[in-house]
Design a protein around this motif. Structure first.
Motif, PDB file in Angstrom:
ATOM      1  N   ILE A 208       0.852  -1.280  -0.030  1.00 22.93           N
ATOM      2  CA  ILE A 208      -0.162   0.037  -0.078  1.00 22.93           C
ATOM      3  C   ILE A 208       0.754   1.183   0.036  1.00 22.93           C
ATOM      4  N   TYR A 209       1.808   1.137   0.755  1.00 19.02           N
ATOM      5  CA  TYR A 209       2.740   2.391   1.018  1.00 19.02           C
ATOM      6  C   TYR A 209       3.674   2.505  -0.438  1.00 19.02           C
ATOM      7  N   LEU A 210       4.214   1.570  -0.868  1.00 22.68           N
ATOM      8  CA  LEU A 210       4.860   1.706  -2.037  1.00 22.68           C
ATOM      9  C   LEU A 210       4.046   2.122  -3.138  1.00 22.68           C
ATOM     10  N   ARG A 211       2.864   1.912  -3.361  1.00 25.12           N
ATOM     11  CA  ARG A 211       1.962   2.087  -4.370  1.00 25.12           C
ATOM     12  C   ARG A 211       1.550   3.767  -4.419  1.00 25.12           C
ATOM     13  N   ARG A 212       1.769   4.214  -3.109  1.00 25.83           N
ATOM     14  CA  ARG A 212       1.261   5.708  -2.935  1.00 25.83           C
ATOM     15  C   ARG A 212       2.346   6.522  -3.454  1.00 25.83           C
ATOM     16  N   LYS A 213       3.928   5.784  -3.250  1.00 25.18           N
ATOM     17  CA  LYS A 213       4.935   6.406  -3.624  1.00 25.18           C
ATOM     18  C   LYS A 213       5.472   6.568  -5.045  1.00 25.18           C
ATOM     19  N   VAL A 214       4.693   5.519  -5.964  1.00 28.28           N
ATOM     20  CA  VAL A 214       5.210   5.422  -7.274  1.00 28.28           C
ATOM     21  C   VAL A 214       4.790   6.671  -7.936  1.00 28.28           C
ATOM     22  N   PRO A 215       5.726   7.359  -8.773  1.00 28.29           N
ATOM     23  CA  PRO A 215       5.357   8.524  -9.494  1.00 28.29           C
ATOM     24  C   PRO A 215       4.478   8.069 -10.524  1.00 28.29           C
ATOM     25  N   GLU A 216       3.437   9.312 -10.983  1.00 28.33           N
ATOM     26  CA  GLU A 216       2.729   9.164 -12.228  1.00 28.33           C
ATOM     27  C   GLU A 216       3.640   8.773 -13.467  1.00 28.33           C
ATOM     28  N   THR A 217       3.043   8.074 -14.388  1.00 26.36           N
ATOM     29  CA  THR A 217       3.695   7.439 -15.337  1.00 26.36           C
ATOM     30  C   THR A 217       4.101   8.692 -16.492  1.00 26.36           C
ATOM     31  N   PRO A 218       5.663   8.572 -17.006  1.00 22.76           N
ATOM     32  CA  PRO A 218       5.884   9.756 -17.917  1.00 22.76           C
ATOM     33  C   PRO A 218       4.733   9.837 -19.080  1.00 22.76           C
ATOM     34  N   ARG A 219       4.125   8.525 -19.577  1.00 25.12           N
ATOM     35  CA  ARG A 219       3.258   9.133 -20.648  1.00 25.12           C
ATOM     36  C   ARG A 219       2.088   9.654 -20.212  1.00 25.12           C
ATOM     37  N   TYR A 220       1.434   9.304 -19.088  1.00 25.59           N
ATOM     38  CA  TYR A 220       0.308  10.069 -18.813  1.00 25.59           C
ATOM     39  C   TYR A 220       0.382  11.418 -18.518  1.00 25.59           C
ATOM     40  N   SER A 221       1.745  11.609 -17.872  1.00 26.21           N
ATOM     41  CA  SER A 221       2.178  13.124 -17.344  1.00 26.21           C
ATOM     42  C   SER A 221       2.170  13.996 -18.179  1.00 26.21           C
ATOM     43  N   LEU A 222       2.661  13.350 -19.545  1.00 24.96           N
ATOM     44  CA  LEU A 222       3.066  14.486 -20.701  1.00 24.96           C
ATOM     45  C   LEU A 222       1.875  14.254 -21.649  1.00 24.96           C
ATOM     46  N   LEU A 223       1.263  13.132 -22.077  1.00 23.80           N
ATOM     47  CA  LEU A 223       0.293  12.900 -23.150  1.00 23.80           C
ATOM     48  C   LEU A 223      -0.917  13.394 -22.676  1.00 23.80           C
ATOM     49  N   VAL A 224      -1.597  13.167 -21.554  1.00 21.77           N
ATOM     50  CA  VAL A 224      -2.801  13.536 -21.019  1.00 21.77           C
ATOM     51  C   VAL A 224      -2.935  14.804 -20.126  1.00 21.77           C
ATOM     52  N   LYS A 225      -2.059  14.734 -18.958  1.00 22.59           N
ATOM     53  CA  LYS A 225      -1.916  15.981 -18.468  1.00 22.59           C
ATOM     54  C   LYS A 225      -1.246  17.133 -18.799  1.00 22.59           C
ATOM     55  N   GLY A 226      -0.274  16.997 -19.817  1.00 29.26           N
ATOM     56  CA  GLY A 226       0.317  18.135 -20.337  1.00 29.26           C
ATOM     57  C   GLY A 226       1.465  18.743 -19.207  1.00 29.26           C
ATOM     58  N   ASP A 227       1.864  17.826 -18.151  1.00 24.76           N
ATOM     59  CA  ASP A 227       2.842  18.092 -17.355  1.00 24.76           C
ATOM     60  C   ASP A 227       4.283  17.787 -17.848  1.00 24.76           C
ATOM     61  N   HIS A 228       4.898  18.555 -18.491  1.00 23.25           N
ATOM     62  CA  HIS A 228       6.385  18.161 -18.849  1.00 23.25           C
ATOM     63  C   HIS A 228       7.275  17.986 -17.804  1.00 23.25           C
ATOM     64  N   GLU A 229       7.253  18.759 -16.823  1.00 19.86           N
ATOM     65  CA  GLU A 229       8.080  18.729 -15.589  1.00 19.86           C
ATOM     66  C   GLU A 229       8.071  17.169 -14.822  1.00 19.86           C
ATOM     67  N   GLU A 230       6.589  16.958 -14.780  1.00 17.89           N
ATOM     68  CA  GLU A 230       6.203  15.565 -13.933  1.00 17.89           C
ATOM     69  C   GLU A 230       6.663  14.414 -14.943  1.00 17.89           C
ATOM     70  N   ALA A 231       6.548  14.636 -16.033  1.00 24.33           N
ATOM     71  CA  ALA A 231       6.829  13.444 -17.172  1.00 24.33           C
ATOM     72  C   ALA A 231       8.553  13.348 -17.029  1.00 24.33           C
ATOM     73  N   LYS A 232       9.285  14.274 -17.116  1.00 21.44           N
ATOM     74  CA  LYS A 232      10.656  14.184 -16.788  1.00 21.44           C
ATOM     75  C   LYS A 232      10.865  13.541 -15.405  1.00 21.44           C
ATOM     76  N   LYS A 233      10.383  13.846 -14.315  1.00 24.50           N
ATOM     77  CA  LYS A 233      10.609  13.374 -13.252  1.00 24.50           C
ATOM     78  C   LYS A 233      10.354  11.906 -13.272  1.00 24.50           C
ATOM     79  N   ALA A 234       9.255  11.513 -13.528  1.00 26.84           N
ATOM     80  CA  ALA A 234       8.989  10.116 -13.931  1.00 26.84           C
ATOM     81  C   ALA A 234      10.083   9.416 -14.618  1.00 26.84           C
TER      82      ALA A 234
END
Length: 489
Positions: A208-234
């Motif tokens: 449960i704890y490990l799952r809450r700490k997994v970053p958002e995936t780079p593909r969802y971050s960039l292609l759907v959310k449009g969050d370039h920095e979050e995608a780079k972090k992932a």
């Protein structure tokens, strides 16, 4: 795709964080398989302890041995499967709408709570209710865990990694067999079934704890959310970077475009999963009770009651017999893991269905029946049992693994968890139907006719695979899913 921004991720070698994501994603499937086999053990413990030991458990036995026994048995066996359908659809929708990370960990929490409370149930309706909570978590785990693994995986190992997530089912089956047999041998029946139910909470709780700490995936971050920095972090989480400006996004407009463009593939992934789960859950949930009359029961044929020690020994033997096919299937998962990225998903799925059809046809043809009862075989019963058990190897080195892997690869990022959730829910519909109806079918038409029916369905599964399922082997996710990428000005 020449302008694919995820080349760095796709070309990576296998990293420790890939393995970390595998463990984090996989423990839910450990619990899913544990639950599949353990509920058959719990049902057998309730009914056999009354039949052979004379133990009536208040609030439970009266439901499972009375005039409505088939109804309550079917409902207990299928309750978690029915709510898993809801979990797959709800979490599949939310995973695309809110993001994978937003909901990741909630399903593991539901798994843990449902399994733990099941052990403290005071009557059968409460046990069914708590297992229904667990079912929501099981269902939610399918689209989210599969998609997170696929969107983080490199191209060369993607099939292997997604299949490894699912192969935790093999470990869960063996754990259920061990816990079931040990509990039946060591504890009195009224305690044994509670131990069997409660242990299922442990593996899900560890992630449960490990799952809450997994970053958002780079593909969802960039292609759907449009969050370039979050995608780079992932991407940095894997030790690489993305090659894209901040204005790259998914070109998929809406659900209407998704359905019109991907309906044939949806027929392929959902239809084959529906057929697979009819066979897998129908023969799996009732393995102990269904196989005992076919291949012999350790319990005495006379109605005299056994002592506690005698009953515990015979129950443990009966539960072990029901688990043998799962042991045969165990190496099938890892054969699929080893060969998915070499032979391809489509070929492995088709050959699995074909082998299942042949095995079911052979087993039904060697049965000697009187009415609906199997009274013998035209070959040695041990040989018939071995042939039947082989079906589990080809289920696992075949559609049981590939129906999970393929939907995580062939749908676009914006609707990937939705496509996987619909496909998985279709499978669980087949599982719920067959699990609920199996006691009635065994009584009404018998095992021989059921085997013939499963052989025919397996042939249909192979045909659907050839006609509608694409091959994603060694393609980037964007290529495998025909993802449209747009660069806004």
């Amino acid at each position: 795709m020449s302008n694919n921004p995820f080349k760095g991720i796709d070309s990576l070698k296998l990293t420790f964080n890939h393995i970390k994501i595998w463990y984090t994603a996989g423990m839910g499937f450990f619990t899913d398989a544990y639950d599949l086999l353990i509920i058959s053990y719990i049902i057998a413990t309730f009914t056999d302890s009354y039949k052979y030991y004379g133990l009536s458990m208040p609030g439970f036995t009266d439901y499972l041995t009375g005039p409505s026994a088939d109804f309550w048995t079917g409902l207990l066996a299928s309750s978690a499967i029915i709510t898993a359908i809801l979990g797959q659809l709800i979490f599949g929708f939310l995973g695309d709408k809110l993001g994978r990370k937003s909901v990741y960990g909630i399903e593991a929490s539901l798994l843990t709570i449902g399994a733990l409370l099941s052990a403290f149930s005071w009557n059968l309706p409460s046990l069914i209710f708590f297992r229904s909570i667990m079912g929501l978590g099981i269902g939610g785990d399918y689209p989210i865990s599969a998609t997170i693994m696929s969107e983080y995986a490199n191209v060369k190992d993607r099939g292997k990694l997604i299949a490894l997530v699912f192969s935790n089912q093999a470990l869960g089956s063996v754990a259920a067999l061990a816990i079931g047999v040990i509990s039946a041998s060591v504890f009195t029946p009224d305690i044994a079934w509670r131990v069997m139910a409660g242990v299922g909470a442990i593996p899900a709780a560890t992630v449960i704890y490990l799952r809450r700490k997994v970053p958002e995936t780079p593909r969802y971050s960039l292609l759907v959310k449009g969050d370039h920095e979050e995608a780079k972090k992932a991407a940095k989480f894997l030790g690489t970077d993305i090659e894209a400006s901040s204005n790259v996004k998914s070109g998929m407009r809406g659900i209407g475009e998704f359905l019109s463009s991907y309906l044939p593939i949806l027929i392929g992934t959902a239809g084959t999963w529906f057929i697979l789960d009819i066979a897998f859950y129908g023969t799996g949930v009732y393995s102990s009770s269904a196989l005992a009359p076919v291949f012999g029961s350790p319990f005495p044929s006379k109605s005299a009651m056994l002592t506690l020690g005698e009953f515990q020994s015979d129950l443990a033997k009966a539960l072990f017999l029901g688990g043998v096919p799962f042991l045969v299937g165990f190496p099938g998962y890892f054969t699929a893991v080893a060969l998915l990225d070499r032979l391809g998903r489509k070929w492995i799925q088709a050959q699995g269905f074909i082998a299942m059809a042949i095995i079911y046809a052979i087993v039904s043809s060697v049965m000697i029946v009187k009415g609906t009862k199997v009274i013998g075989f035209t070959i040695a019963p041990t040989l018939a049992f071995i042939i039947y058990s082989l079906s589990y190897f080809f289920i696992d080195f075949g559609p049981n693994t590939t129906t999970f892997v393929i939907p995580a690869e062939v749908y676009p990022t914006k609707y990937r968890t939705t496509g996987h959730g619909i496909s998985a829910a279709s499978g669980k519909v087949g599982a719920a139907i067959t699990t609920y109806l199996f006691p009635v079918l065994i009584a009404g038409i018998g095992i021989k006719e059921i085997m013939i029916m499963l052989a025919i369905l397996s042939v249909i599964g192979a045909a659907l695979t050839f006609a509608f399922v694409p091959e994603p082997k060694l393609k980037s996710l964007e290529e495998a899913s025909r993802e449209k990428l747009e660069v806004s000005q």
